[in-house]
Design an enzyme around this catalytic site. Structure first.
Site, mmCIF file in Angstrom:
data_model
loop_
_atom_site.group_PDB
_atom_site.id
_atom_site.type_symbol
_atom_site.label_atom_id
_atom_site.label_comp_id
_atom_site.label_asym_id
_atom_site.label_seq_id
_atom_site.Cartn_x
_atom_site.Cartn_y
_atom_site.Cartn_z
ATOM 1 N N LYS A 73 53.018 27.518 -23.568
ATOM 2 C CA LYS A 73 52.542 27.272 -22.214
ATOM 3 C C LYS A 73 53.703 26.735 -21.398
ATOM 4 C CE LYS A 73 47.836 25.834 -21.293
ATOM 5 N NZ LYS A 73 46.943 24.687 -21.298
HETATM 6 C C1 E4P Z 1 44.138 25.055 -19.469
HETATM 7 O O1 E4P Z 1 44.825 25.679 -20.227
HETATM 8 C C2 E4P Z 1 44.122 23.596 -19.349
HETATM 9 O O2 E4P Z 1 44.367 23.047 -20.627
HETATM 10 C C3 E4P Z 1 42.794 23.037 -18.934
HETATM 11 O O3 E4P Z 1 41.840 24.051 -18.705
HETATM 12 C C4 E4P Z 1 42.872 22.028 -17.840
HETATM 13 O O4 E4P Z 1 41.572 21.572 -17.542
HETATM 14 P P1 E4P Z 1 41.274 20.220 -16.747
HETATM 15 O O5 E4P Z 1 41.487 20.490 -15.293
HETATM 16 O O6 E4P Z 1 39.833 19.941 -17.056
HETATM 17 O O7 E4P Z 1 42.217 19.183 -17.281
#
Ligand code: E4P
Length: 218
Positions: A83
């Site tokens: 990521k």
């Molecule tokens: C996506 O890959 C992220 O890990 C995640 O969906 C972020 O979500 P949040 O806004 O609830 O922290």
């Protein structure tokens, strides 16, 4: 649409995988911080449980460092996807990792179609728009997913859209209707998706009626 689980919790992952509907996992530093133990061991254990991509976030801020970090993360397991946060340094890293090194990337923290266009051109395998965080500031998260999917398809760009930052089941079916290839879900949302009060009431009624049948037969 495929379902990924958005967690670093191994029990949640094991449980959701046992349902037979999980195609991958996404993690981020916040999710990892909620768990105990060594980061490397945690990711390796998750990668063993899941037959599909496991996104692991790089925390470096310069492209060269992101590339070095991504190489290290990719050695944890063959199903690691790195990521990379959106931004100029991220784009540089993604183009090198995807095009030159064959390491798949998920460009994260995407909040506009233009960011998605750049990530797709850099060669990102996955792009993660954050629906819930856009809703949180009073904008239209689902509108972004719809527009992003339409534009990437019209431009014949191959990156897959992961609807991320999902807050409730409605986000999931609307992402599916919008054409997102993947939604990454907290375990609680996955559980909510399986439930409906009319299902529970229907089961209760069938069981009660079945008891009557048994009595009548006996
Ligand atoms: C996506 O890959 C992220 O890990 C995640 O969906 C972020 O979500 P949040 O806004 O609830 O922290």
């Amino acid at each position: 649409m495929k379902f990924f689980l958005d967690t670093a919790n191994i029990q949640e992952i094991r449980e959701a995988v046992s349902w037979g509907i999980i195609s991958g996992v996404t993690t981020n530093p916040t999710l990892v911080a909620r768990e105990e133990g060594s980061f490397e061991e945690m990711i390796k254990a998750i990668c063993q449980e899941v037959d599909g991509p496991v996104s692991v976030e790089a925390v470096s801020t310069r492209a060269e460092d992101m590339v070095v970090e991504a190489r290290r993360l990719a050695r944890f397991a063959s199903n690691v996807v790195v990521k990379i946060p959106m931004g100029v340094e991220g784009l540089k890293a993604v183009s090198q990792l995807e095009v030159t090194e064959g390491i798949h990337c998920n460009v994260t923290l995407v909040f506009s179609v233009n960011q998605a266009l750049l990530a797709a051109r850099a060669g990102a395998s996955y792009i993660s728009p954050f629906v819930g965080r856009i809703d949180d500031i009073g904008w239209d998260g689902m509108g972004l997913i719809r527009e992003m999917v339409t534009v990437l398809e019209r431009q014949k760009l191959a990156s897959q859209v992961i609807a991320a930052s999902i807050r409730h089941p409605r986000h999931v079916h609307e992402s599916a209707a919008a054409g997102a290839q993947i939604a990454t879900l907290p375990f609680s949302v996955l559980q909510q998706m399986a439930e409906h009060p009319l299902t529970d009431r229907g089961i209760q009624r069938f069981l009660a009626d079945w008891e009557k049948v048994q009595k009548n037969m006996g």
